[in-house]
Motif scaffolding. Sequence first.
Motif, PDB file in Angstrom:
ATOM      1  N   PHE A  87       0.828  -1.203   0.000  1.00  0.00           N
ATOM      2  CA  PHE A  87       0.000   0.000   0.000  1.00  0.00           C
ATOM      3  C   PHE A  87       0.865   1.257   0.000  1.00  0.00           C
ATOM      4  CE2 PHE A  87      -2.978  -3.223   1.245  1.00  0.00           C
ATOM      5  CZ  PHE A  87      -4.205  -2.786   0.777  1.00  0.00           C
ATOM      6  N   ASP A  88       1.970   1.226   0.734  1.00  0.00           N
ATOM      7  CA  ASP A  88       2.838   2.406   0.783  1.00  0.00           C
ATOM      8  C   ASP A  88       3.456   2.695  -0.583  1.00  0.00           C
ATOM      9  OD1 ASP A  88       2.355   2.935   3.451  1.00  0.00           O
ATOM     10  OD2 ASP A  88       4.051   1.749   4.166  1.00  0.00           O
ATOM     11  N   ALA A  89       3.943   1.643  -1.254  1.00  0.00           N
ATOM     12  CA  ALA A  89       4.567   1.835  -2.563  1.00  0.00           C
ATOM     13  C   ALA A  89       3.541   2.310  -3.589  1.00  0.00           C
ATOM     14  CB  ALA A  89       5.224   0.535  -3.025  1.00  0.00           C
ATOM     15  N   ALA A  90       2.331   1.751  -3.535  1.00  0.00           N
ATOM     16  CA  ALA A  90       1.280   2.196  -4.450  1.00  0.00           C
ATOM     17  C   ALA A  90       0.931   3.654  -4.198  1.00  0.00           C
ATOM     18  CB  ALA A  90       0.048   1.311  -4.287  1.00  0.00           C
ATOM     19  N   ALA A  91       0.884   4.037  -2.918  1.00  0.00           N
ATOM     20  CA  ALA A  91       0.559   5.427  -2.577  1.00  0.00           C
ATOM     21  C   ALA A  91       1.606   6.385  -3.135  1.00  0.00           C
ATOM     22  CB  ALA A  91       0.446   5.565  -1.060  1.00  0.00           C
ATOM     23  N   ARG A  92       2.886   6.007  -3.044  1.00  0.00           N
ATOM     24  CA  ARG A  92       3.951   6.867  -3.574  1.00  0.00           C
ATOM     25  C   ARG A  92       3.805   7.037  -5.077  1.00  0.00           C
ATOM     26  NH1 ARG A  92       7.021   4.082   0.352  1.00  0.00           N
ATOM     27  NH2 ARG A  92       7.749   2.568  -1.191  1.00  0.00           N
ATOM     28  N   ARG A  93       3.503   5.958  -5.773  1.00  0.00           N
ATOM     29  CA  ARG A  93       3.383   6.036  -7.228  1.00  0.00           C
ATOM     30  C   ARG A  93       2.155   6.847  -7.656  1.00  0.00           C
ATOM     31  NH1 ARG A  93       3.122   0.712 -11.113  1.00  0.00           N
ATOM     32  NH2 ARG A  93       2.038   1.688 -12.858  1.00  0.00           N
ATOM     33  N   LEU A  94       1.083   6.753  -6.869  1.00  0.00           N
ATOM     34  CA  LEU A  94      -0.156   7.456  -7.223  1.00  0.00           C
ATOM     35  C   LEU A  94      -0.219   8.862  -6.632  1.00  0.00           C
ATOM     36  CD1 LEU A  94      -2.631   4.476  -6.649  1.00  0.00           C
ATOM     37  CD2 LEU A  94      -2.025   5.483  -8.864  1.00  0.00           C
ATOM     38  N   HIS A  95       0.765   9.205  -5.789  1.00  0.00           N
ATOM     39  CA  HIS A  95       0.820  10.522  -5.153  1.00  0.00           C
ATOM     40  C   HIS A  95      -0.399  10.763  -4.256  1.00  0.00           C
ATOM     41  CE1 HIS A  95       4.202  11.342  -7.756  1.00  0.00           C
ATOM     42  NE2 HIS A  95       3.456  11.074  -8.815  1.00  0.00           N
ATOM     43  N   VAL A  96      -0.779   9.716  -3.516  1.00  0.00           N
ATOM     44  CA  VAL A  96      -1.830   9.823  -2.516  1.00  0.00           C
ATOM     45  C   VAL A  96      -1.315   9.164  -1.243  1.00  0.00           C
ATOM     46  CG1 VAL A  96      -3.683   9.816  -4.241  1.00  0.00           C
ATOM     47  CG2 VAL A  96      -2.924   7.652  -3.232  1.00  0.00           C
ATOM     48  N   THR A  97      -2.134   9.138  -0.204  1.00  0.00           N
ATOM     49  CA  THR A  97      -1.731   8.490   1.038  1.00  0.00           C
ATOM     50  C   THR A  97      -2.042   6.997   0.979  1.00  0.00           C
ATOM     51  OG1 THR A  97      -3.860   8.852   2.107  1.00  0.00           O
ATOM     52  CG2 THR A  97      -2.194  10.606   2.324  1.00  0.00           C
ATOM     53  N   ALA A  98      -1.354   6.236   1.825  1.00  0.00           N
ATOM     54  CA  ALA A  98      -1.627   4.801   1.898  1.00  0.00           C
ATOM     55  C   ALA A  98      -3.054   4.539   2.351  1.00  0.00           C
ATOM     56  CB  ALA A  98      -0.621   4.136   2.836  1.00  0.00           C
ATOM     57  N   SER A  99      -3.570   5.395   3.238  1.00  0.00           N
ATOM     58  CA  SER A  99      -4.952   5.213   3.693  1.00  0.00           C
ATOM     59  C   SER A  99      -5.936   5.435   2.549  1.00  0.00           C
ATOM     60  CB  SER A  99      -5.255   6.145   4.859  1.00  0.00           C
ATOM     61  OG  SER A  99      -5.125   7.504   4.464  1.00  0.00           O
ATOM     62  N   ALA A 100      -5.605   6.349   1.609  1.00  0.00           N
ATOM     63  CA  ALA A 100      -6.465   6.573   0.448  1.00  0.00           C
ATOM     64  C   ALA A 100      -6.481   5.340  -0.451  1.00  0.00           C
ATOM     65  CB  ALA A 100      -5.993   7.795  -0.327  1.00  0.00           C
ATOM     66  N   VAL A 101      -5.316   4.706  -0.636  1.00  0.00           N
ATOM     67  CA  VAL A 101      -5.251   3.468  -1.416  1.00  0.00           C
ATOM     68  C   VAL A 101      -6.108   2.396  -0.758  1.00  0.00           C
ATOM     69  CG1 VAL A 101      -3.739   1.604  -2.221  1.00  0.00           C
ATOM     70  CG2 VAL A 101      -2.969   3.986  -2.356  1.00  0.00           C
ATOM     71  N   SER A 102      -5.958   2.258   0.556  1.00  0.00           N
ATOM     72  CA  SER A 102      -6.718   1.252   1.295  1.00  0.00           C
ATOM     73  C   SER A 102      -8.221   1.493   1.170  1.00  0.00           C
ATOM     74  CB  SER A 102      -6.293   1.260   2.761  1.00  0.00           C
ATOM     75  OG  SER A 102      -7.003   0.295   3.497  1.00  0.00           O
TER      76      SER A 102
END
Length: 298
Positions: free
Chosen positions: A20-35
Amino acid sequence: MPFQFDHLRTLTTLVDEGTFDAAARRLHVTASAVSQRIRTMEQSAGKVLVQRTNPVVPTAAGDVVLRLARQVLLLDEDAAAELRRGDGDGDRVAVPLAVNADSLSTWFLEALAELPDDLGAVYEIHREDEEHTTSLLRSGTVMAAVTSTPEAVQGCVVEGLGTMRYLAVCSPRFADAHMGGRADMARLDRVPVVNFDRKDDLQNAFVRSVTGREPQAPRHYIPASSDFAKTILLGFGWGMVPEEQCLDEIERGALISLAPERPVDVRLYWQRWNLRSPLLDGLTSGLRAAAAARLHPL
């Protein structure tokens, strides 16, 4: 069960990045937003889509939605590429493909190099045995695959490419040390053999066909096509090598063909998503022509 476009992109990014953290960095959002996006998709689907492991792993339902997500994103990127045409390189479409190692080392990369640059693609190659590439299609991991399976995966179309021919070979030094200086097929089930990996059954199947026995030989595992051929050339063991990689060595005496009258032909097929995509259509057309020139007919 409607899925938002951004949520589909989030799912593919999460699976590709693994966390989730790596996806958040790539999408320029927070990990909680990905979740939260993943939870919203799971509520829409009524099923869990990813196992929260490290790295994350799609569930069976997740594979279905992942395949949908990649197809939607491909169509979107196709349209964007057409709109950008003539504006320079711009962004290129990532195309994940599954290809067996022997095709990679002989004809496939040269075929990609001959494709027109205006396809606007960059390639992510998943190297997998030709008998197992279809699993990557089913999971939505790849858009297309070189496979030995003629039956189309659900949601895909399939066409024949050609036949890759293999010869059983060893070095003269190996023949002297282990086969009495000649191609003694009666010993083939007991002398050292080189396998690509533990999925590779080509050598075992050849032994069973010529001796009628299950092989009991010591074996080396060399999981790279060029290194596999080199290992046999250096005398570690015998093995089945693509014709393109061994004919010159046989001609100059660096390798011995153990059974020139018994080549093994592996039929190869091209499976791709059943989508009208200029990118996939262009890729398929180029590979079809290259295979016709480099492979034996089916």
